[in-house]
Design a protein around this motif. Structure first.
Motif, PDB file in Angstrom:
ATOM      1  N   ASP A   1      25.157 -31.310 -10.379  1.00  0.00           N
ATOM      2  CA  ASP A   1      24.753 -32.409 -11.229  1.00  0.00           C
ATOM      3  C   ASP A   1      25.988 -33.221 -11.634  1.00  0.00           C
ATOM      4  O   ASP A   1      26.893 -32.702 -12.260  1.00  0.00           O
TER       5      ASP A   1
ATOM      6  N   GLU B   1      26.202 -35.401 -13.805  1.00  0.00           N
ATOM      7  CA  GLU B   1      26.251 -35.508 -15.265  1.00  0.00           C
ATOM      8  C   GLU B   1      27.141 -34.422 -15.872  1.00  0.00           C
ATOM      9  O   GLU B   1      27.782 -34.649 -16.893  1.00  0.00           O
ATOM     10  N   VAL B   2      27.146 -33.264 -15.229  1.00  0.00           N
ATOM     11  CA  VAL B   2      27.955 -32.167 -15.755  1.00  0.00           C
ATOM     12  C   VAL B   2      29.434 -32.553 -15.744  1.00  0.00           C
ATOM     13  O   VAL B   2      30.167 -32.281 -16.693  1.00  0.00           O
TER      14      VAL B   2
ATOM     15  N   CYS C   1      30.060 -35.188 -18.322  1.00  0.00           N
ATOM     16  CA  CYS C   1      30.074 -34.555 -19.629  1.00  0.00           C
ATOM     17  C   CYS C   1      31.446 -33.952 -19.901  1.00  0.00           C
ATOM     18  O   CYS C   1      32.023 -34.145 -20.976  1.00  0.00           O
TER      19      CYS C   1
ATOM     20  N   ARG D   1      23.951 -15.753 -13.660  1.00  0.00           N
ATOM     21  CA  ARG D   1      23.284 -17.039 -13.688  1.00  0.00           C
ATOM     22  C   ARG D   1      21.901 -17.014 -13.089  1.00  0.00           C
ATOM     23  O   ARG D   1      21.614 -16.297 -12.190  1.00  0.00           O
TER      24      ARG D   1
ATOM     25  N   TYR E   1      20.879 -32.431 -20.706  1.00  0.00           N
ATOM     26  CA  TYR E   1      21.820 -31.548 -21.397  1.00  0.00           C
ATOM     27  C   TYR E   1      23.134 -31.333 -20.659  1.00  0.00           C
ATOM     28  O   TYR E   1      24.172 -31.182 -21.281  1.00  0.00           O
ATOM     29  N   ALA E   2      23.101 -31.281 -19.297  1.00  0.00           N
ATOM     30  CA  ALA E   2      24.330 -31.102 -18.515  1.00  0.00           C
ATOM     31  C   ALA E   2      25.160 -29.926 -19.008  1.00  0.00           C
ATOM     32  O   ALA E   2      26.380 -30.011 -19.125  1.00  0.00           O
ATOM     33  N   LEU E   3      24.519 -28.809 -19.298  1.00  0.00           N
ATOM     34  CA  LEU E   3      25.268 -27.620 -19.728  1.00  0.00           C
ATOM     35  C   LEU E   3      26.001 -27.008 -18.545  1.00  0.00           C
ATOM     36  O   LEU E   3      25.580 -27.150 -17.399  1.00  0.00           O
ATOM     37  N   PHE E   4      27.122 -26.333 -18.834  1.00  0.00           N
ATOM     38  CA  PHE E   4      27.870 -25.646 -17.780  1.00  0.00           C
ATOM     39  C   PHE E   4      27.184 -24.305 -17.521  1.00  0.00           C
ATOM     40  O   PHE E   4      27.281 -23.391 -18.333  1.00  0.00           O
TER      41      PHE E   4
ATOM     42  N   HIS F   1      27.667 -21.830 -15.588  1.00  0.00           N
ATOM     43  CA  HIS F   1      28.417 -20.600 -15.359  1.00  0.00           C
ATOM     44  C   HIS F   1      29.144 -20.135 -16.611  1.00  0.00           C
ATOM     45  O   HIS F   1      29.925 -19.201 -16.556  1.00  0.00           O
ATOM     46  N   MET F   2      28.911 -20.813 -17.744  1.00  0.00           N
ATOM     47  CA  MET F   2      29.582 -20.419 -18.980  1.00  0.00           C
ATOM     48  C   MET F   2      28.546 -20.010 -20.015  1.00  0.00           C
ATOM     49  O   MET F   2      27.435 -20.531 -20.028  1.00  0.00           O
TER      50      MET F   2
ATOM     51  N   PHE G   1      34.421 -25.641 -24.739  1.00  0.00           N
ATOM     52  CA  PHE G   1      35.048 -26.355 -23.623  1.00  0.00           C
ATOM     53  C   PHE G   1      35.960 -27.501 -24.075  1.00  0.00           C
ATOM     54  O   PHE G   1      37.107 -27.603 -23.662  1.00  0.00           O
TER      55      PHE G   1
ATOM     56  N   TYR H   1      23.600 -17.153 -21.459  1.00  0.00           N
ATOM     57  CA  TYR H   1      23.852 -18.238 -20.520  1.00  0.00           C
ATOM     58  C   TYR H   1      22.758 -19.292 -20.671  1.00  0.00           C
ATOM     59  O   TYR H   1      21.643 -18.970 -21.108  1.00  0.00           O
TER      60      TYR H   1
ATOM     61  N   SER I   1      20.726 -20.641 -18.763  1.00  0.00           N
ATOM     62  CA  SER I   1      19.442 -20.395 -18.101  1.00  0.00           C
ATOM     63  C   SER I   1      18.531 -19.499 -18.938  1.00  0.00           C
ATOM     64  O   SER I   1      17.336 -19.417 -18.683  1.00  0.00           O
TER      65      SER I   1
END
Lengths: 280, 344
Positions: free
Chosen positions: A173, A175-176, A179, A280, B84-87, B89-90, B98, B134, B136
């Motif tokens: 993405d 956007e990531v 961001c 994940r 949201y564009a969250l990371f 893997h974190m 971050f 996470y 997810s």
């Protein structure tokens, strides 16, 4: 509320219908295609006495060929993983002219008979070849050296490195990254902290497949390597030579040894891969 | 002094004009809504403020400083993305941390300071118990709040939110909306959010900027834009509308009779709650109609009537009025207008 999909679900939990037959087909197929040939090899090798086995597998010539095979495969997989990532990145992220052509070219090593690859590489890098001629003039010999083997291995295993990374890069993405930029990250920080960790499992998969392909490669290497024992003789070739010399027991012993080691390495890499994917 | 000031912003994507001479400013501590239909340029506008999009011409001033050429990373703006564009893997904790961890070494807080700050922010968005999860593993509303906490971590003096409630279900959306209003009152950061939901904009914002086809149609407080819409577009976008074609006589009287030729022809914009119904014809209720559809569910009763020319008119009645009239399908009623709006 409990939803039960079948009458027995209270004790056994839900099962998708057709589990029995699809599981059966899977096992049968894997057995015939994969397990049977390997088992046959073990069976053949089991006729060999321990002494004979030891002598065949750990002869100096065999040891040297393992070293050549494993180290050169490792090196070519490493080169492919790095270059594959760059190529995949360019194809996914930039608008490249003729990108369709590039895309098709990447798969070429899949389609090309390996012997054809070997012959054309030998011509190209030979003392009179287009590239070999110039390399020779600055003192670099390719044909009949480990360098030639690496070039052949890189050629045949390149598609794996690219093909595994492309879908992951496509899915990323944008956007990531935007961001991260808004949060103050520099380009290299975005690459190190966002892009690389996301792509890493795919890179590892690409590396594993590329490495496995290089280990098993035979057709293209025998033309360019010159096949000198202790220098440019790869392990798969040694197996073939033993077969041609009617040394069936030595052949089977080395083959079993190669298979076991390869399998162990692949299992190790697979475990590493599932770890890298994490939670994940 | 205005914290955000946009001057004559133009932006094209190929042939598509996304922003067409947009100018407005936002004062310190304000909560401003950019409201418009999709494709009206409101998200592009937000991205221009953040620096993620560079305008073709025009200038962006933040706290009086021209930042038009400045990279987003140097602007110190908090941006909450629509998805949201969250990371991924974190963990939640690392997501929020971050912005602090990427600071240059000289100004980077120590590990214990980071820990304290992140936990404070997670407490603020009521997610401190999820620090080790996470993304997810979170629900949509929780992800939204993580994104917000992450944006706030760099102590932005401007907070931009792109459709902050767009992908949440209706109930969570309303809850989070009120929560965001309270949060804004608490931390007082100048904020701009994008929405296509007029109810959301009118409920939440101090001021509303209504955009259409890349242009600003009107800027004003929710009351202003709702009761004094500047253009037919604003009127129609902010709620249901009945359009009456009629004539205004020189005496000021309005008639809806088809063969009338006196006076000037005009379009009358009328909200459904300004339509009144009566069982007898009178000067106040001149237009004969038939009831076509009734939906009594909800605080107001929706009644759709059809006039003799086949025009559909929507009326919103109180439950009391509805019961008093005793309407049924095909009842003949007479329509009157309590208030209307005419655009010259």
């Amino acid at each position: 509320m409990k939803i039960s999909w079948s009458g027995k679900s209270k004790t056994r939990g839900f099962r998708l219908p057709g589990f029995g037959i699809s599981m059966g087909i899977t096992w049968l197929y894997i057995s015939i295609i994969l397990l049977l040939p390997s088992a046959g090899l073990f069976l053949k090798a089991s006729e060999v006495s321990f002494d004979e086995f030891w002598k065949a597998v750990f002869s100096l010539r065999a040891l040297k060929s393992y070293q050549i095979s494993f180290s050169l495969s490792l090196l070519s997989a490493l080169v492919n993983t790095i270059m594959g990532f760059i190529v995949a990145w360019v194809l996914v992220r930039y608008r490249v002219p003729f990108s369709g052509l590039f895309d098709a070219l990447i798969d070429l090593p899949f389609a090309l008979p390996t012997a054809v690859a070997g012959v054309s590489l030998t011509w190209l890098y030979g003392p009179n070849g287009w590239i070999g001629r110039h390399l020779e003039s600055i003192g670099i010999k390719v044909v009949h050296t480990p360098l030639g083997i690496i070039i052949a291995l890189i050629f045949v295993s390149f598609p794996f490195a690219v093909r595994t990374v492309i879908p992951v890069l496509k899915e990323m993405d944008l956007e990531v990254e935007e961001c991260a930029r808004c949060l103050g990250a520099r380009r290299w920080q975005i690459f190190l902290k966002i892009i690389f960790p996301t792509v890493f499992p795919a890179l590892l998969t690409g590396f594993t497949l590329s490495f496995a392909r290089a280990l098993g490669e035979y057709g293209s290497v025998i033309f360019i390597s010159g096949n000198q024992p202790f220098k440019t003789e790869i392990a798969p070739l040694l197996v073939a030579i033993k077969l041609e010399e009617y040394e069936y027991t030595a052949c089977a012993s080395i083959a079993v040894f190669l298979m076991t080691v390869s399998l162990l390495i692949l299992i190790f890499l697979n475990i590493l891969e599932s770890f890298s994917k994490g939670e994940r | 002094m205005a914290v955000i000031e946009l001057r004559n912003i133009f932006k094209k994507f190929g042939d598509f004009v996304a922003l067409d001479d947009v100018s407005f400013s936002v004062d310190k501590g304000e909560l401003v809504a950019l409201l418009g239909p999709s494709g009206s340029g409101k998200t592009t506008l937000l991205r221009v403020i953040a620096g993620l999009e560079r305008p073709d011409s025009g200038a962006v001033f933040l706290e009086g400083r021209d930042v038009t050429e400045e990279d987003p990373r140097d602007r110190g703006i908090g941006f909450v993305f629509q998805h949201y564009a969250l990371f991924k893997h974190m963990t939640v904790f690392e997501n929020v941390a971050f912005g602090l961890r990427v600071k240059p070494r000289k100004v980077r807080p120590s590990e214990s300071e980071i820990r304290e700050k992140v936990m404070k922010l997670l407490h603020l968005v009521q997610l401190d118990f999820l620090a080790d999860r996470y993304p997810s593993q979170l629900s949509g509303g929780q992800r939204q709040r993580v994104a917000l906490a992450r944006a706030l971590a760099i102590e932005p003096y401007i907070l931009l939110l792109d459709e902050p409630f767009g992908s949440l279900d209706a109930r969570v959306r309303k809850e989070l909306r009120r929560w965001l209003r309270r949060l804004h009152d608490e931390i007082q950061v100048t904020s701009v959010f994008v929405t296509h939901d007029q109810e959301e904009a009118l409920e939440l914002a101090d001021r509303v900027v209504i955009t259409n086809q890349g242009r600003v149609e009107q800027i004003g407080s929710p009351e202003e834009v709702y009761f004094n819409p500047a253009t037919p577009f604003v009127f129609q976008f902010l709620g249901d509308v009945n359009l009456f074609h009629g004539r205004e006589l020189s005496s000021g009287e309005i008639v809806f009779i088809q063969n009338e030729t006196a006076g000037i022809e005009k379009k009358f914009y009328v909200r459904p709650n300004q339509v009144s119904l009566s069982l007898v014809q009178s000067l106040e209720h001149p237009l004969q109609c038939k009831v076509n559809y009734i939906n009594p569910a909800g605080p107001m009763v929706k009644v759709e009537v059809v006039d003799i020319r086949g025009n559909h008119i929507l009326a919103l009645l109180t439950q009391d009025d509805y019961n008093r009239l005793g309407l049924k399908k095909n009842t003949t009623v007479y329509v009157g207008i309590k208030e209307h709006k005419v655009f010259e």
